[in-house]
Design a protein around this motif. Structure first.
Motif, short mmCIF file in Angstrom:
data_model
loop_
_atom_site.label_atom_id
_atom_site.label_comp_id
_atom_site.label_asym_id
_atom_site.label_seq_id
_atom_site.Cartn_x
_atom_site.Cartn_y
_atom_site.Cartn_z
N ALA A 50 5.97 -35.94 25.04
CA ALA A 50 5.88 -34.65 25.75
C ALA A 50 7.18 -34.35 26.48
N PHE A 51 7.77 -35.37 27.08
CA PHE A 51 9.07 -35.19 27.74
C PHE A 51 10.11 -34.74 26.72
N ARG A 56 13.64 -30.42 24.66
CA ARG A 56 14.20 -29.83 23.44
C ARG A 56 14.99 -28.54 23.71
N ALA A 57 14.62 -27.78 24.72
CA ALA A 57 15.38 -26.57 25.05
C ALA A 57 16.83 -26.94 25.39
N VAL A 62 22.56 -27.80 23.56
CA VAL A 62 23.71 -28.69 23.35
C VAL A 62 24.11 -28.68 21.88
N ARG A 63 23.14 -28.81 20.99
CA ARG A 63 23.45 -28.82 19.56
C ARG A 63 24.16 -27.53 19.13
N GLU A 98 22.29 -37.85 21.39
CA GLU A 98 21.86 -37.51 20.03
C GLU A 98 22.12 -36.03 19.73
N ALA A 99 22.08 -35.19 20.77
CA ALA A 99 22.33 -33.76 20.60
C ALA A 99 23.82 -33.44 20.54
N GLY A 100 24.67 -34.41 20.91
CA GLY A 100 26.12 -34.20 20.84
C GLY A 100 26.85 -34.19 22.16
N GLU A 101 26.14 -34.37 23.25
CA GLU A 101 26.77 -34.44 24.57
C GLU A 101 27.26 -35.86 24.81
N GLN A 102 28.48 -36.02 25.28
CA GLN A 102 29.02 -37.33 25.61
C GLN A 102 28.72 -37.61 27.08
#
Length: 174
Positions: A50-51, A56-57, A62-63, A98-102
């Protein structure tokens, strides 16, 4: 520096073409309205599906941003041993990456010789800063924009120095 009106975050990030960097300086944001994510983490003993769905928003944004060629980086300056809230953030950070943020971490003791801003901030393309002002328990008081080129230059340099000293997420232990 005079405060200016603060556009929505989606607009600020949407205008980025090169970089968006974020500096977090607090050991808790528990007072910030996060949709009950921290309370859920404590109750459930970890990050839940759920978290991840609620988050996901952010990861979608980020993606999209990274796909446009914008580098997104975040440094969290934290006390060690870390607070319970920081352990929560640490456990969820793999979603950011995983979304691309370092993401990097810097123990507060290792920041002692650095010039560190007095407030959390986002720097967008070295053209604007959005400062975040919080209460002691981490509730957001207000955001403030700065477009002063000399301030932006100083804080951009400070961020780069902090970034270089900080430890990448996969090498940091909370």
């Amino acid at each position: 520096m005079r405060p200016s009106s603060v556009p929505p975050f989606s607009e600020l990030i949407g205008e980025c073409r090169r970089s968006a960097v974020h500096l977090e300086l607090r050991d808790t944001y528990e007072g910030y309205d996060d949709g009950g994510r921290f309370a859920e983490w404590k109750r459930e003993g970890g990050i839940t599906p759920a978290f991840e769905e609620d988050f996901r928003a952010w990861t979608g944004l980020v993606r999209e941003t990274v796909a446009r060629g914008v580098e997104m980086r975040r440094v969290r300056v934290v006390s060690v041993p870390v607070s319970e809230y920081i352990r929560f953030e640490y456990e969820a950070t793999h979603l950011n990456e995983e979304a691309g943020e370092q993401v990097r971490w810097l123990p507060r003791t290792e920041a002692a010789t650095l010039l560190v801003p007095g407030a959390d901030l986002w720097i967008f393309d070295d053209r604007a800063i959005r400062f975040g002002h919080f209460t002691g328990d981490g509730a957001l008081v207000r955001n403030e924009m700065c477009h002063d080129a000399s301030v932006i230059e100083k804080f951009s340099e400070a961020f780069e120095t902090i970034w270089k000293r900080a430890t990448p997420h996969d090498l940091f232990t909370a």
